[in-house]
Enzyme design. Sequence first.
Site, PDB file in Angstrom:
ATOM      1  CB  ALA A  31      -0.941   0.001   1.207  1.00 34.69           C
ATOM      2  CB  SER A  32       4.392   1.966   0.324  1.00 35.32           C
ATOM      3  OG  SER A  32       4.992   1.154  -0.666  1.00 35.32           O
ATOM      4  NE  ARG A  33       6.146   0.338  -5.467  1.00 33.41           N
ATOM      5  CZ  ARG A  33       5.968  -0.296  -6.621  1.00 33.41           C
ATOM      6  NH1 ARG A  33       5.357   0.317  -7.617  1.00 33.41           N
ATOM      7  NH2 ARG A  33       6.381  -1.544  -6.780  1.00 33.41           N
ATOM      8  CB  VAL A  82       2.995 -10.473   1.512  1.00 30.99           C
ATOM      9  CG1 VAL A  82       2.435  -9.270   2.268  1.00 30.99           C
ATOM     10  CG2 VAL A  82       3.357 -10.121   0.082  1.00 30.99           C
ATOM     11  CG  ASN A 108      -2.195  -3.426  -4.312  1.00 29.15           C
ATOM     12  OD1 ASN A 108      -2.664  -3.283  -5.438  1.00 29.15           O
ATOM     13  ND2 ASN A 108      -1.101  -2.772  -3.920  1.00 29.15           N
ATOM     14  CE1 TYR A 173       1.734  -8.081 -12.291  1.00 30.36           C
ATOM     15  CE2 TYR A 173       0.428  -8.179 -14.294  1.00 30.36           C
ATOM     16  CZ  TYR A 173       0.669  -7.642 -13.044  1.00 30.36           C
ATOM     17  OH  TYR A 173      -0.166  -6.675 -12.544  1.00 30.36           O
ATOM     18  CB  ALA A 175       1.750 -17.740 -14.367  1.00 29.11           C
ATOM     19  CE  LYS A 177      -1.075  -9.150 -10.329  1.00 28.55           C
ATOM     20  NZ  LYS A 177      -1.390  -8.613  -8.975  1.00 28.55           N
ATOM     21  CB  ILE A 206      -4.044   1.421 -14.105  1.00 28.93           C
ATOM     22  CG1 ILE A 206      -5.136   0.348 -13.964  1.00 28.93           C
ATOM     23  CG2 ILE A 206      -4.254   2.547 -13.094  1.00 28.93           C
ATOM     24  CD1 ILE A 206      -6.539   0.818 -14.241  1.00 28.93           C
TER      25      ILE A 206
END
Length: 265
Positions: A31-33, A82, A108, A173, A175, A177, A206
């Site tokens: 959540a830092s960016r 994590v 996230n 990436y 795989a 997701k 995005i």
Amino acid sequence: METGSGKETAYGAGAMQTGSLHGKIALVTGASRGIGRAIAGKLAGEGALVLVNYNGSREQALEVVDQIRREGGRAEDVCCDVSDFAACGIMAEEIIRKYGHVDILVNNAGITRDNLVLRMTETEYDQVLDTNLKGAFNTIRHLSRYFLKQKSGKIINISSVSGIMGNGGQANYAASKAGLIGLTKSVARELASRGICVNAVAPGFIETQMTEAMPEKAREALQQKIPMGRGGQAEDVAGLVAFLAGGAADYITGQVIAVDGGMCM
């Protein structure tokens, strides 16, 4: 697809004390960016106490915490890799010890190590899977016991349209997701009977600091694939996450919802 943003966002301080998530505890990993930062701000704007998880830069995490607090919200920084199973267990225990409960988990945290599959190293593959997919398993594994005890909770996994469509140069990436989607549906089935909702959000193109650095022709070619003809904003993703975290989504579980301007239909 890139799913981060470095832009500072106003979080809507007026709703922070009376929003739909007032009294809730929310853990947002990574959540830092980027999108994580926007999600943390949005949940705080709805009244939640947000635990801003980070692994790399505490300075960036504290910027998020400070901004939320300046706007009247509540937030704390929480350091944890994590991808480390044991560390996630310790983090979960500390959250319960300090706050007594946890209501919302947003997975996230994610990284990219893009390469063509013929050139991709084992390390590049493992690092992405360990953070993006195993990291979500680790937090769910350790926090789900508390959700089960209180017979409530919202788990929201940030996937990607790359996990639905695939994307050249992103085998690792995509795989990870795609794996998140399978994890979401399986855990949703396991926890539904106890009032716990588990959903995935799949961002598309995005607008981010990274995409802003793309050559103009490459950006235009990508945007031509989007029916809405433009990229999205981190706030578009954050708004959906806040909805899924709230009471209006209590009968929604096991779903994958794209935020992509129609890119993946």
